[in-house]
Design an enzyme around this catalytic site. Structure first.
Site, PDB file in Angstrom:
ATOM      1  N   LYS A  77       0.929  -4.675   7.866  1.00 34.23           N
ATOM      2  CA  LYS A  77       0.778  -5.958   7.181  1.00 34.23           C
ATOM      3  C   LYS A  77      -0.263  -6.781   7.930  1.00 34.23           C
ATOM      4  O   LYS A  77      -0.233  -6.847   9.166  1.00 34.23           O
ATOM      5  CB  LYS A  77       2.128  -6.676   7.146  1.00 34.23           C
ATOM      6  CG  LYS A  77       2.122  -7.996   6.372  1.00 34.23           C
ATOM      7  CD  LYS A  77       3.523  -8.591   6.319  1.00 34.23           C
ATOM      8  CE  LYS A  77       3.560  -9.893   5.526  1.00 34.23           C
ATOM      9  NZ  LYS A  77       4.927 -10.452   5.435  1.00 34.23           N
ATOM     10  N   SER A 157       6.590 -11.835   0.892  1.00 36.03           N
ATOM     11  CA  SER A 157       5.159 -11.818   1.112  1.00 36.03           C
ATOM     12  C   SER A 157       4.605 -10.434   1.437  1.00 36.03           C
ATOM     13  O   SER A 157       3.388 -10.217   1.393  1.00 36.03           O
ATOM     14  CB  SER A 157       4.821 -12.762   2.276  1.00 36.03           C
ATOM     15  OG  SER A 157       5.407 -12.310   3.489  1.00 36.03           O
ATOM     16  N   SER A 181      11.074 -11.559   2.887  1.00 37.61           N
ATOM     17  CA  SER A 181       9.762 -10.991   2.583  1.00 37.61           C
ATOM     18  C   SER A 181       9.606  -9.513   2.874  1.00 37.61           C
ATOM     19  O   SER A 181       8.558  -8.934   2.598  1.00 37.61           O
ATOM     20  CB  SER A 181       8.672 -11.770   3.334  1.00 37.61           C
ATOM     21  OG  SER A 181       8.540 -13.066   2.802  1.00 37.61           O
TER      22      SER A 181
END
Length: 490
Positions: A77, A157, A181
């Site tokens: 990420k 997210s 998330s």
């Protein structure tokens, strides 16, 4: 079995037995990554670096010095700082930022032998529940409703991470979970996502959203894969004052398949009047699956759950307001010149931050301001303590808690963007565990009438990921979820 069907655990075993080389595996996944660029899951691809790391992995495998993830292609990420590789947090503010240091989580994975294919897309500064707020454009979920050519959100997210794992672009990916998330996008994309206990994985080198909530975790195809990856990611880090100085157990060894006598709590407060009937039905199936495996089912109450979402959206923006104050155009990040220092600050932050980030900074600054601190922020912290106490009380009588992961399946790209409250409600089942700092695991457990994945969540005691994973493994096997996005089938 084709390379595409291998789980992380199976790929690890194939690499160790030398029936597959790391170079072959990584080259295969680089091809898939390039083929599926339209999903927009990656912000920065590092194919050449990955090939170099794969050569090193093969040498280590041949020498018999392989780490637990040696040669496994993963995605990171784009919130984890990577030395010499661009790290953006999905924001224009950091569009050209190349860190001179490495996050502890990515360093741990590298030490374990993982090969990074690149940096994955996310909601800007991890603020969003659909991966539509990224400066680099939205990520597309590889799933589509049955018979419809409709683009769906992957959740957020960590949407790029979830989409990349679901689309078979990587074998596993890192995510971060502040209010859901990791778990919510895992449910939307039909994969496994684990938020460890707060403090289990170091936050050093991970760009902060809300410091008392942020926690890194694995996003994988299976529970076993999550156990393997968490073991590689976790560990005490003296560079992080919130890192827990406790041993990292062998999480994979915890997957015994035996949950006889395990007490599973079912919280009444999560079964609201407006709960989607398909989600409620899957939850009931989950209860039956665990019961059939020998678990004891107990009704429990978490009375302050109703206040969790409001509490979270006071605490998290307040911490975001403080953390994002450093992006002022002076030390790093973009800069927009102005006639005065104040004008430069204003122009830089207006241009560098997207609408959702600005909204949360304003909310956070407001609740921290003189005259409102006691009324909002201080009160929210008191309620947070009550939510944590509810869980402590529940865990006196149960070993783990089963809930849905998200209130619905993935929704269409472009929807809910003009309704922040509707977007925030997607986190209703994940936020309570985040506020209490507890481990939570989302397991794909079924499809709705439109053929879209739904997840079930297991919440555990602090630093008891072993029980969470053990129960999740049994749940996974009982659900027998083999759903694959049409994009992968094709």
């Amino acid at each position: 079995m084709s390379v595409l069907d291998l789980t992380l655990a199976q790929a690890r075993d194939a690499l160790r037995s030398r029936t597959l080389s790391a170079v072959e595996l990584v080259d295969f996944y680089i091809g898939i990554m390039e083929q599926k660029r339209p999903l927009n899951a990656f912000i920065t691809e590092t194919a050449e670096l990955a090939r170099q790391q794969a050569v090193e992995a093969d040498a280590a495998l041949a020498a018999g010095s392989a780490g637990p993830m040696m040669g496994i292609p993963v995605g990171l990420k784009d919130l984890f700082c990577t030395e010499g590789v661009r790290t953006t947090a999905g924001s224009r503010m950091l569009e050209g930022f190349i860190p001179p240091y490495e996050s502890t989580v990515s360093a741990n994975l590298r030490k374990a032998g993982a090969v990074s294919l690149g940096k994955l897309n996310l909601d800007e500064f991890a603020m969003g529940g659909s991966n539509q707020t990224s400066w680099f454009g939205p990520v597309r979920n590889p799933w589509k409703p049955r018979g419809q050519d409709v683009d769906l959100v992957p959740g957020g997210s960590s949407g790029g991470s979830a989409a990349a794992v679901a689309a078979r672009m990587v074998l596993a990916a890192t995510g971060t979970d502040t209010g859901g998330s990791i778990r919510q996008p895992a449910a939307y994309c039909g994969i496994t996502g684990l938020k460890p206990t707060y403090g289990r994985c170091s936050r050093y080198g991970t760009i902060a959203f809300a410091s008392s909530l942020d926690q890194a975790g694995p996003m994988t195809r299976t529970v076993r894969d999550a156990a393997i990856m968490l073991g590689a990611m976790a560990g005490f880090d003296p560079k992080d004052s919130t890192s827990a100085d406790i041993p990292v157990p062998d999480f994979e060894a915890a997957l015994t398949g035996d949950i006889r006598g395990l007490k599973i709590g079912i919280p009444a407060e999560y079964r609201s009047d407006g709960l989607d009937p398909e989600v409620a039905s899957l939850w009931d199936k989950g209860v039956s699956w665990l019961k059939d495996a020998g678990a004891e089912i107990h009704d429990i109450t978490l009375p302050h759950t109703r206040y969790a979402l409001a509490t979270y959206y006071i605490v998290a923006p307040a911490e975001a307001s403080s953390n994002l104050a450093r992006y002022d155009g002076l030390r790093f990040g973009m800069r927009v010149e102005g006639k005065s220092l104040d004008e430069m600050y204003a122009k830089t932050r207006a241009a560098g931050f997207g609408e959702e980030v600005q909204r949360r900074i304003l909310m956070g600054t407001y609740v921290l301001s003189a005259g409102y601190y006691d009324a909002y922020y201080l009160k929210a912290q008191k309620v947070r303590s009550c939510i944590a106490r509810d869980f402590r009380d529940a865990f006196r009588s149960v070993d783990a808690i089963l809930t849905p992961t998200a209130p619905t399946a993935a929704f269409a790209l472009g929807t809910k963007m003009d309704d922040p409250i509707a977007m925030y409600l997607n986190d209703i089942f994940t936020v309570p565990a985040s506020l209490a700092g507890l481990p939570g695991l989302s397991v794909p457990a079924g499809l709705n009438a439109s053929g879209l994945p739904l997840g079930l969540q297991i919440i555990g005691r602090p630093f008891d990921e072993e029980t969470v994973l053990r129960a999740g493994d049994v749940l996974e096997k009982a659900a027998s979820f083999h759903g694959v996005p049409a994009l992968v089938k094709g």
